[in-house]
Design a protein around this motif. Structure first.
Motif, PDB file in Angstrom:
ATOM      1  N   ASP A   1       0.841  -1.206   0.000  1.00 44.87           N
ATOM      2  CA  ASP A   1       0.000   0.000   0.000  1.00 44.87           C
ATOM      3  C   ASP A   1       0.877   1.258   0.000  1.00 44.87           C
ATOM      4  O   ASP A   1       0.559   2.244  -0.661  1.00 44.87           O
ATOM      5  N   VAL A   2       1.978   1.206   0.755  1.00 42.53           N
ATOM      6  CA  VAL A   2       2.885   2.356   0.806  1.00 42.53           C
ATOM      7  C   VAL A   2       3.484   2.589  -0.573  1.00 42.53           C
ATOM      8  O   VAL A   2       3.491   3.711  -1.087  1.00 42.53           O
ATOM      9  N   LYS A   3       3.945   1.486  -1.180  1.00 37.95           N
ATOM     10  CA  LYS A   3       4.552   1.584  -2.503  1.00 37.95           C
ATOM     11  C   LYS A   3       3.524   2.143  -3.495  1.00 37.95           C
ATOM     12  O   LYS A   3       3.809   3.080  -4.251  1.00 37.95           O
ATOM     13  N   PHE A   4       2.305   1.598  -3.422  1.00 34.66           N
ATOM     14  CA  PHE A   4       1.244   2.057  -4.320  1.00 34.66           C
ATOM     15  C   PHE A   4       0.987   3.559  -4.126  1.00 34.66           C
ATOM     16  O   PHE A   4       0.899   4.323  -5.091  1.00 34.66           O
ATOM     17  N   SER A   5       0.887   3.994  -2.861  1.00 38.14           N
ATOM     18  CA  SER A   5       0.553   5.397  -2.588  1.00 38.14           C
ATOM     19  C   SER A   5       1.631   6.335  -3.123  1.00 38.14           C
ATOM     20  O   SER A   5       1.328   7.386  -3.690  1.00 38.14           O
TER      21      SER A   5
ATOM     22  N   VAL B   1       0.012  10.718   2.725  1.00 34.68           N
ATOM     23  CA  VAL B   1      -0.747   9.722   3.477  1.00 34.68           C
ATOM     24  C   VAL B   1      -0.905   8.441   2.653  1.00 34.68           C
ATOM     25  O   VAL B   1      -0.727   8.447   1.435  1.00 34.68           O
ATOM     26  N   ILE B   2      -1.226   7.356   3.351  1.00 33.72           N
ATOM     27  CA  ILE B   2      -1.239   6.040   2.714  1.00 33.72           C
ATOM     28  C   ILE B   2      -2.672   5.611   2.384  1.00 33.72           C
ATOM     29  O   ILE B   2      -3.575   5.706   3.216  1.00 33.72           O
TER      30      ILE B   2
ATOM     31  N   ALA C   1     -11.849  11.105  -2.733  1.00 40.83           N
ATOM     32  CA  ALA C   1     -12.222  12.515  -2.724  1.00 40.83           C
ATOM     33  C   ALA C   1     -13.541  12.762  -2.003  1.00 40.83           C
ATOM     34  O   ALA C   1     -13.729  13.812  -1.388  1.00 40.83           O
ATOM     35  N   THR C   2     -14.457  11.810  -2.057  1.00 41.12           N
ATOM     36  CA  THR C   2     -15.771  12.053  -1.476  1.00 41.12           C
ATOM     37  C   THR C   2     -16.162  11.031  -0.415  1.00 41.12           C
ATOM     38  O   THR C   2     -17.033  11.297   0.406  1.00 41.12           O
ATOM     39  N   ASP C   3     -15.553   9.846  -0.448  1.00 36.06           N
ATOM     40  CA  ASP C   3     -15.922   8.803   0.505  1.00 36.06           C
ATOM     41  C   ASP C   3     -14.639   8.137   0.989  1.00 36.06           C
ATOM     42  O   ASP C   3     -14.355   6.984   0.678  1.00 36.06           O
ATOM     43  N   PRO C   4     -13.835   8.887   1.753  1.00 36.16           N
ATOM     44  CA  PRO C   4     -12.469   8.434   2.027  1.00 36.16           C
ATOM     45  C   PRO C   4     -12.415   7.240   2.984  1.00 36.16           C
ATOM     46  O   PRO C   4     -13.161   7.165   3.952  1.00 36.16           O
ATOM     47  N   VAL C   5     -11.510   6.323   2.658  1.00 33.04           N
ATOM     48  CA  VAL C   5     -11.234   5.180   3.521  1.00 33.04           C
ATOM     49  C   VAL C   5      -9.758   5.258   3.880  1.00 33.04           C
ATOM     50  O   VAL C   5      -8.891   5.104   3.022  1.00 33.04           O
ATOM     51  N   GLY C   6      -9.463   5.526   5.138  1.00 38.13           N
ATOM     52  CA  GLY C   6      -8.078   5.668   5.557  1.00 38.13           C
ATOM     53  C   GLY C   6      -7.724   4.676   6.635  1.00 38.13           C
ATOM     54  O   GLY C   6      -8.373   3.628   6.772  1.00 38.13           O
ATOM     55  N   THR C   7      -6.696   5.014   7.391  1.00 38.52           N
ATOM     56  CA  THR C   7      -6.212   4.111   8.430  1.00 38.52           C
ATOM     57  C   THR C   7      -6.321   4.761   9.804  1.00 38.52           C
ATOM     58  O   THR C   7      -5.939   4.168  10.798  1.00 38.52           O
TER      59      THR C   7
END
Lengths: 274, 500
Positions: free
Chosen positions: B115-119, B171-172, B182-188
């Protein structure tokens, strides 16, 4: 004339209006201070000998700003009502002259369309589309004055057109233009002036409202409405800041309304008796 | 209606009992309060901090919904976030981050090195909208030996690589949910996104599975109140538990005397400037820019725009940084010389410039003052108030402006002067060289010296007029603690709040 002098609301309205006009005219040549000059370190000062009404949040002289604000308010009233008066009267008279024709229908329905929208809301729309500023505000307010005058002019013209002297003029070979200008205009002018006076008060109020919202007169040009908005943030610290422009708006609206009422009674006493 | 006397007695009794319960409950309710309403001036345009430059996005999401590998704490110290530890090779080119084993996205997917690499690859992609690509540009390669370890190799040494990773722009994301960020964020982060009523408020709820444990506040609401006076009224009415940065600085004395509120005046990293369109005539002429700078008395602008709570600056650099150089004396307030300079540049009769202002009070009030000062040297600044989306479009993106007033709130954002196509249009090879040196400096002393050179360079070139550092006026209800009093980064971590 004698009737005018005995009419209290006309007297009050006329003298208040005269004072406002006088102040606005004086501001063209003299103000106590430069209304745009900031003295930031002496901001929000209470009234004193030099600054009669105190200073605003930038240390500008409130008295001078109110004077120039009066000039702007009157200018807006004059131009906006002028637009409404001119276009409205012409359209209204033409519609009445050709009553029942396609022209009458198109003109009056188009004006109904404009009339159907709340004036200030649509002025906000216009100013958002074409950018904020005094000129656009005046045009927007002017636009909404057109149907008011047109309806008034049409109704009054229709009444006049049934009178005998119009028939006589027509028999004598007068054309439409000549009848409207020579016979209709003098007969409906009084009524239109009464309307103008009331609309004038409303135009001042509309400009103050739009400037209060930040889309009318732009800084550094002083405006009563914007002064009121600026004062809002400082109400707790300097309540006088809001009182002066507020009073200016209230007084001038009152003045032109009383003037209009008085004029109506004087020009057409029957309206009062009813 | 048939009136039953018995019912009336019963109802009154219930009402009395109810109000007694309410009275009895009030103190304990405050104690057990587990929600918070935070008011702020600006509403984010979107909720993905890697796709827009606006600080409001970070103020809502950074440290709440989204997290990076590392974070800044309230004292500007770099602390672990999704990476529990890291080490750097002696040459400063190889970074190895150990990720937390118990970190997961709000949809339950665990956070892995992939995920880090992708971000980071997403941020570097040609079509990326990341506003701070410089953070990632030094990256030469990334490898993911295990799901909880990522190795990053830099092409060139970058003294500020780790600093950059604390920003909201780093951010990751998870590849699975990034499309809706942008409108429905899924974070950690410790809070999950619930709802966004545009123009009004945004609601978050606690993420009980957060790696850092359960936060005390269960539900949080961000309310957006643009009008400074309405912010004061909302605080006085108790509608806001906190205001992150009060717009009405003049209300500070009034609010300080209110026993129910606590007011602190701190600092942001916001360099407030009169930005000039360096790419467009007549502001491409340094004499015109210098004349404008000489016409503006920044102490007075500070007084009139933010009630004197700001700190005057003479270059685009925060006084909070150890390498800060006081250049406020470099250009003095000299209207007479400004006029002469303007005449020399070919404008003896003055000129007209547009001054497009975003909504914050510092800009609107500052704009009126600046316009009045410019008038004294014959420059007519035509004020045009804009809403943020209009400002971002017309000033920031399409560069249709002469002058504007804005606060650059990111910390250490000198790199904007080295960017191609940035809105104020500064292109100086000398600056770019000098700026590179700050990145390559190995020792603190070297770095400090390099920073002094760049500060001088932009002050000499008079790229913009540097006014003051924006203050952060934090107001909280008595009993709420943990709000950041300074803003080393635009962020309001709700997990650090507690009610007493």
């Amino acid at each position: 004339m004698r009737r005018a002098l005995r009419h209290p609301s006309f007297l009050i309205g006329a003298s208040l209006s005269a004072v406002i006009v006088f102040i606005a005219l004086v501001s063209l040549v003299w103000t106590p201070h430069d209304p745009g000059q900031m003295r930031i370190l002496s901001r929000l000062k209470p009234p004193d000998a030099s600054f009669w009404l105190g200073t605003d949040q930038f240390g500008r002289d409130i008295a001078s700003m109110l004077m120039v604000g009066a000039r702007n308010a009157l200018l807006v009233g004059l131009v906006a009502v002028g637009i409404g008066f001119t276009f409205g009267s012409v359209l209204g008279m033409l519609a009445a002259r050709f009553e029942g024709s396609l022209l009458d229908d198109v003109v009056m329905r188009a004006l109904d369309f404009v009339f159907a929208f709340p004036a200030v809301l649509t002025a906000i729309l216009i100013l958002t589309l074409f950018g904020p500023g005094l000129v656009n505000a005046v045009l927007a307010i002017g636009l909404f004055n057109i149907p008011v005058f047109a309806r008034q002019a049409r109704g009054a013209t229709l009444q006049v057109m049934t009178r005998d002297f119009i028939r006589a003029a027509r028999l004598a070979g007068c054309g439409t233009a000549s009848i409207l200008v020579r016979h209709v205009v003098p007969n409906i002018l009084g009524l239109m002036i009464v309307q103008a006076s009331t609309q004038f008060a409303l135009a001042i109020l509309a400009e103050a409202g739009l400037s209060y919202l930040g889309i009318g007169t732009q800084p550094p040009n002083p405006s009563w409405g914007r002064m009121l908005n600026d004062a809002q943030t400082f109400l707790a610290r300097a309540p006088l800041l809001a009182i002066f422009p507020g009073m200016a708006i209230a007084l001038s609206v009152l003045a032109f309304n009383l003037l209009g009422d008085g004029l109506r009674d004087i020009i057409d006493p029957r309206l009062k008796e009813r | 209606m048939i009136f039953n006397p018995g019912l009336r007695v019963g109802m009154s009794a219930a009402l009395v009992a109810g109000s007694l319960v309410m009275i009895a409950c009030q103190p304990s309710r405050a104690q057990g309060k587990d929600s918070v309403t935070i008011c702020q001036t600006l509403e984010p345009t979107i909720l993905d901090p890697t796709a827009g430059a606006a600080a409001a996005i970070r103020e809502v999401t950074h440290g709440n919904i989204f997290e990076g590998l590392v974070a800044l704490d309230r004292t500007s110290k770099i602390t672990p976030a999704l990476a529990e530890s890291w080490d750097v090779s002696a040459d400063g080119l190889k970074y190895r981050f150990k990720l937390r084993k118990n970190a997961a996205f709000h949809d339950g997917t665990p956070v892995t090195s992939a995920d880090v690499k992708f971000s980071f690859e997403r941020a570097l992609a040609p079509d990326s909208k990341n506003a701070q690509k410089w953070i990632f540009e030094p990256i030469g390669g990334m490898s993911t030996p295990t799901p909880d370890e990522i190795n990053i190799t830099l092409k060139t040494f970058a003294a500020d690589f780790l600093d950059g990773l604390t920003w909201g722009d780093a951010v990751i994301f998870s590849e699975k949910s990034v499309a809706k960020a942008a409108t429905d964020p899924v974070g950690t982060g410790p809070y999950k996104f619930v709802r966004w009523n545009r123009g009004d408020r945004l609601t978050l709820e606690r993420n009980d599975l957060w790696w850092g444990g359960k936060a005390e506040i269960k539900a949080a609401t961000f309310r957006f109140i643009a009008d400074p006076q309405a912010q004061v009224s909302a605080l006085l009415a108790g509608d806001c538990d906190a205001n992150t940065n009060l717009g009405a600085q003049e209300a500070v004395p009034q609010l300080m005397s209110n026993p129910g509120l606590k007011v602190t005046v701190g600092r942001t990293e916001g360099e407030t400037i009169v930005a000039m369109n360096n790419a467009k005539a007549p502001l491409n002429d340094i004499r015109v820019r210098k004349a404008i700078a000489m016409a503006i008395d920044r102490q007075l602008v500070n007084e009139g725009a933010v009630s004197g709570l700001g700190t005057p600056i003479g270059s685009h650099f925060s006084p909070n940084h150890p390498a800060y150089l006081d250049l406020t004396g470099a250009v003095r307030f000299e209207p007479a010389r400004a006029k002469a300079l303007l005449a020399e540049a070919g404008f003896p009769n003055g000129l007209t410039l547009s001054l497009r202002l975003p909504p914050p009070a510092y800009a609107r009030r500052g704009g009126e003052i600046v316009a009045a000062m410019l008038k004294d040297i014959g420059i007519t600044a035509t004020i045009e108030p804009l809403e943020w989306p209009q400002w971002l479009e017309r000033v920031f993106r399409t560069k249709d402006f002469d002058l504007t007033i804005v606060s650059h709130v990111e910390p250490m954002d000198l790199n904007i002067y080295a960017r191609d196509n940035y809105y104020f249009g500064y292109t100086s090879a000398a600056f770019r060289e000098a700026f590179k040196a700050t990145k390559q400096a190995r020792t603190e002393a070297e770095r400090k010296a390099a920073f002094e050179v760049v500060q001088r360079q932009i002050a000499e070139d008079q790229v913009n007029v540097f006014l003051f550092m924006l203050p952060k006026v934090t107001v909280v209800k008595k009993g709420l603690s943990g709000m950041w009093e300074n803003w080393p980064l635009p962020s309001n971590p709700i997990a650090q709040l507690t009610w007493q």
